[in-house]
Design a protein around this motif. Structure first.
Motif, mmCIF file in Angstrom:
data_model
loop_
_atom_site.group_PDB
_atom_site.id
_atom_site.type_symbol
_atom_site.label_atom_id
_atom_site.label_comp_id
_atom_site.label_asym_id
_atom_site.label_seq_id
_atom_site.Cartn_x
_atom_site.Cartn_y
_atom_site.Cartn_z
ATOM 1 N N SER A 1 0.832 -1.207 0.000
ATOM 2 C CA SER A 1 0.000 0.000 0.000
ATOM 3 C C SER A 1 0.866 1.255 0.000
ATOM 4 O O SER A 1 1.674 1.463 0.898
ATOM 5 C CB SER A 1 -0.924 0.010 1.228
ATOM 6 O OG SER A 1 -1.637 1.228 1.303
ATOM 7 N N ALA A 2 0.651 2.090 -1.016
ATOM 8 C CA ALA A 2 1.340 3.373 -1.115
ATOM 9 C C ALA A 2 0.360 4.498 -0.811
ATOM 10 O O ALA A 2 -0.844 4.371 -1.053
ATOM 11 C CB ALA A 2 1.926 3.555 -2.516
ATOM 12 N N ARG A 3 0.875 5.593 -0.297
ATOM 13 C CA ARG A 3 0.012 6.723 0.035
ATOM 14 C C ARG A 3 -0.748 7.225 -1.188
ATOM 15 O O ARG A 3 -1.892 7.658 -1.091
ATOM 16 C CB ARG A 3 0.844 7.859 0.638
ATOM 17 C CG ARG A 3 1.489 7.505 1.981
ATOM 18 C CD ARG A 3 2.245 8.694 2.560
ATOM 19 N NE ARG A 3 2.985 8.314 3.761
ATOM 20 C CZ ARG A 3 2.457 8.219 4.981
ATOM 21 N NH1 ARG A 3 1.180 8.518 5.148
ATOM 22 N NH2 ARG A 3 3.201 7.871 6.015
ATOM 23 N N GLU A 4 -0.107 7.170 -2.347
ATOM 24 C CA GLU A 4 -0.680 7.765 -3.555
ATOM 25 C C GLU A 4 -1.511 6.785 -4.371
ATOM 26 O O GLU A 4 -2.027 7.141 -5.440
ATOM 27 C CB GLU A 4 0.459 8.290 -4.453
ATOM 28 C CG GLU A 4 1.425 9.241 -3.779
ATOM 29 C CD GLU A 4 2.544 8.511 -3.003
ATOM 30 O OE1 GLU A 4 3.381 9.196 -2.421
ATOM 31 O OE2 GLU A 4 2.544 7.249 -2.992
ATOM 32 N N ALA A 5 -1.660 5.541 -3.921
ATOM 33 C CA ALA A 5 -2.222 4.484 -4.760
ATOM 34 C C ALA A 5 -3.634 4.787 -5.250
ATOM 35 O O ALA A 5 -3.957 4.554 -6.415
ATOM 36 C CB ALA A 5 -2.207 3.163 -4.005
ATOM 37 N N VAL A 6 -4.501 5.272 -4.378
ATOM 38 C CA VAL A 6 -5.898 5.498 -4.737
ATOM 39 C C VAL A 6 -6.115 6.924 -5.234
ATOM 40 O O VAL A 6 -6.824 7.159 -6.200
ATOM 41 C CB VAL A 6 -6.824 5.192 -3.547
ATOM 42 C CG1 VAL A 6 -8.287 5.436 -3.918
ATOM 43 C CG2 VAL A 6 -6.631 3.753 -3.093
ATOM 44 N N GLY A 7 -5.504 7.878 -4.565
ATOM 45 C CA GLY A 7 -5.664 9.281 -4.935
ATOM 46 C C GLY A 7 -5.294 10.177 -3.773
ATOM 47 O O GLY A 7 -5.244 9.736 -2.614
ATOM 48 N N ALA A 8 -5.051 11.423 -4.061
ATOM 49 C CA ALA A 8 -4.533 12.349 -3.057
ATOM 50 C C ALA A 8 -5.478 12.547 -1.883
ATOM 51 O O ALA A 8 -5.041 12.819 -0.765
ATOM 52 C CB ALA A 8 -4.232 13.700 -3.715
ATOM 53 N N THR A 9 -6.776 12.421 -2.102
ATOM 54 C CA THR A 9 -7.739 12.682 -1.033
ATOM 55 C C THR A 9 -8.108 11.435 -0.245
ATOM 56 O O THR A 9 -8.920 11.506 0.684
ATOM 57 C CB THR A 9 -9.023 13.304 -1.615
ATOM 58 O OG1 THR A 9 -9.592 12.392 -2.571
ATOM 59 C CG2 THR A 9 -8.721 14.633 -2.305
ATOM 60 N N PHE A 10 -7.547 10.271 -0.604
ATOM 61 C CA PHE A 10 -7.867 9.025 0.088
ATOM 62 C C PHE A 10 -6.778 8.721 1.113
ATOM 63 O O PHE A 10 -5.601 8.614 0.767
ATOM 64 C CB PHE A 10 -7.981 7.878 -0.917
ATOM 65 C CG PHE A 10 -8.492 6.590 -0.314
ATOM 66 C CD1 PHE A 10 -9.846 6.374 -0.159
ATOM 67 C CD2 PHE A 10 -7.607 5.598 0.095
ATOM 68 C CE1 PHE A 10 -10.322 5.188 0.385
ATOM 69 C CE2 PHE A 10 -8.069 4.417 0.645
ATOM 70 C CZ PHE A 10 -9.429 4.205 0.798
ATOM 71 N N ASP A 11 -7.164 8.599 2.368
ATOM 72 C CA ASP A 11 -6.214 8.341 3.453
ATOM 73 C C ASP A 11 -5.959 6.841 3.559
ATOM 74 O O ASP A 11 -6.670 6.132 4.264
ATOM 75 C CB ASP A 11 -6.787 8.898 4.764
ATOM 76 C CG ASP A 11 -5.877 8.625 5.949
ATOM 77 O OD1 ASP A 11 -4.718 8.208 5.750
ATOM 78 O OD2 ASP A 11 -6.331 8.839 7.098
ATOM 79 N N ASN A 12 -4.943 6.358 2.854
ATOM 80 C CA ASN A 12 -4.659 4.926 2.858
ATOM 81 C C ASN A 12 -4.286 4.405 4.245
ATOM 82 O O ASN A 12 -4.845 3.409 4.708
ATOM 83 C CB ASN A 12 -3.566 4.605 1.839
ATOM 84 C CG ASN A 12 -4.051 3.655 0.746
ATOM 85 O OD1 ASN A 12 -5.102 3.063 0.868
ATOM 86 N ND2 ASN A 12 -3.281 3.534 -0.300
ATOM 87 N N PRO A 13 -3.321 5.026 4.951
ATOM 88 C CA PRO A 13 -2.980 4.512 6.285
ATOM 89 C C PRO A 13 -4.163 4.497 7.241
ATOM 90 O O PRO A 13 -4.401 3.503 7.941
ATOM 91 C CB PRO A 13 -1.883 5.480 6.760
ATOM 92 C CG PRO A 13 -1.269 6.000 5.505
ATOM 93 C CD PRO A 13 -2.402 6.109 4.528
ATOM 94 N N GLY A 14 -4.928 5.580 7.272
ATOM 95 C CA GLY A 14 -6.074 5.645 8.172
ATOM 96 C C GLY A 14 -7.157 4.655 7.809
ATOM 97 O O GLY A 14 -7.788 4.042 8.677
ATOM 98 N N SER A 15 -7.378 4.473 6.510
ATOM 99 C CA SER A 15 -8.418 3.547 6.055
ATOM 100 C C SER A 15 -8.058 2.101 6.378
ATOM 101 O O SER A 15 -8.917 1.303 6.779
ATOM 102 C CB SER A 15 -8.634 3.717 4.554
ATOM 103 O OG SER A 15 -9.086 5.026 4.260
#
Length: 291
Positions: free
Chosen positions: A176-190
């Protein structure tokens, strides 16, 4: 493993894109460290042998489950159940984003990613065939494990199927990368919410192994963790390479599932009936339904 207690570890690594031999050597070092620490079950991230963006290199990077690299890792793991990620070449020259589990010198389980991520900066569907099965394997002491790879865990039905197949431990190799989904999607938090929620709902501890490092514009945030059967994070890594360990007790699974009996009350007959009815209403051909 003793009296239902299992020492588990997630290996947070920085895989080198397209460098199989170098990644194998790195895995061997981590395996040796984990065994010396008395670990019973070790999990590496998704595509840990190839690097995250290796899909376009599938013709060069794909290996079969009986490849010498897999054998070396299986022999090194010894009695420690060890799961790592790779591009697997299956029958009929099909390529899969897969996770192989080894123990006692042999392959004991293989999971092919089902929910291929093809959105944002993710393009699994361009390179890989989808997996078709959810299976589990025995760890002993009451423990039975299932593996779901990254985007598989964003399909609640797959987690439910793993639990209904008897899983009491969920292995989650992720890239999982921070930028994988999009700038407004919080990958770590999700991911934090998803891991704790799934473990709590099913009374099913989870090992979540994410990678670190940089590949092009993709920055991998780590955060590998171990979540218990009540959805509590027992241990969590930062963004450094290393092992994160904890000891899980099967007695806690028993208590969690007695208090919140999600698996008991899943009503499989209802799910089968309604899924079949939905397929009929949508006009899904009978041959497709049987796959």
């Amino acid at each position: 493993m003793e009296n239902g207690k299992v020492k588990v570890a997630v290996a947070q690594v920085d895989s080198h894109l397209g460098k199989l031999e170098r990644n194998v050597e790195d895995h061997l070092e981590v395996i040796a460290e984990a065994r010396s620490d008395g670990v019973d079950c070790l999990l590496f991230p998704e595509m840990s042998l190839t690097g995250h963006s290796a899909g376009h290199l599938a013709l060069e990077m794909a290996i079969a489950r009986d490849h010498d690299f897999v054998t070396r890792l299986a022999q090194a793991a010894g009695p420690m159940c060890t799961t790592f990620g790779l591009i697997e070449e299956g029958p009929a020259a099909q390529f899969y984003n897969a996770a192989i589990t080894v123990r006692d010198g042999r392959v004991i389980h293989l999971h092919r990613k089902i929910n291929l991520a093809t959105y944002g900066q993710l393009d699994d569907g361009k390179h890989f065939a989808p997996g078709r099965y959810i299976e589990t394997f025995d760890l002993g002491g009451g423990w039975r494990a299932a593996t779901l790879i990254c985007n598989d865990l964003w399909n609640p039905a797959l987690i439910s199927l793993a639990a209904l197949h008897g899983a009491t431990l969920l292995l989650a190799p992720v890239s999982s990368a921070r930028e994988a989904v999009g700038a407004t999607f919080d990958n770590p938090g999700s991911w934090d919410i998803a891991c704790r929620y799934s473990s709590m709902v099913y009374g099913m501890p989870m090992l979540f192994a994410n990678r670190v490092g940089q590949e092009g514009e993709m920055s991998f945030w780590g955060g590998s963790r171990i979540v218990d059967a009540f959805g509590t994070t027992m241990a969590c890594a930062d963004e450094a390479v290393g092992l994160t360990t904890a000891t899980l007790d099967f007695e806690q699974v028993r208590q969690a599932r007695a208090r919140l009996p999600t698996v008991r009350d899943s009503n499989l007959d209802l799910l089968v009936r309604e899924t079949t009815r939905l397929q009929h209403d949508l006009g899904v051909p009978e041959t497709v339904r049987r796959r």
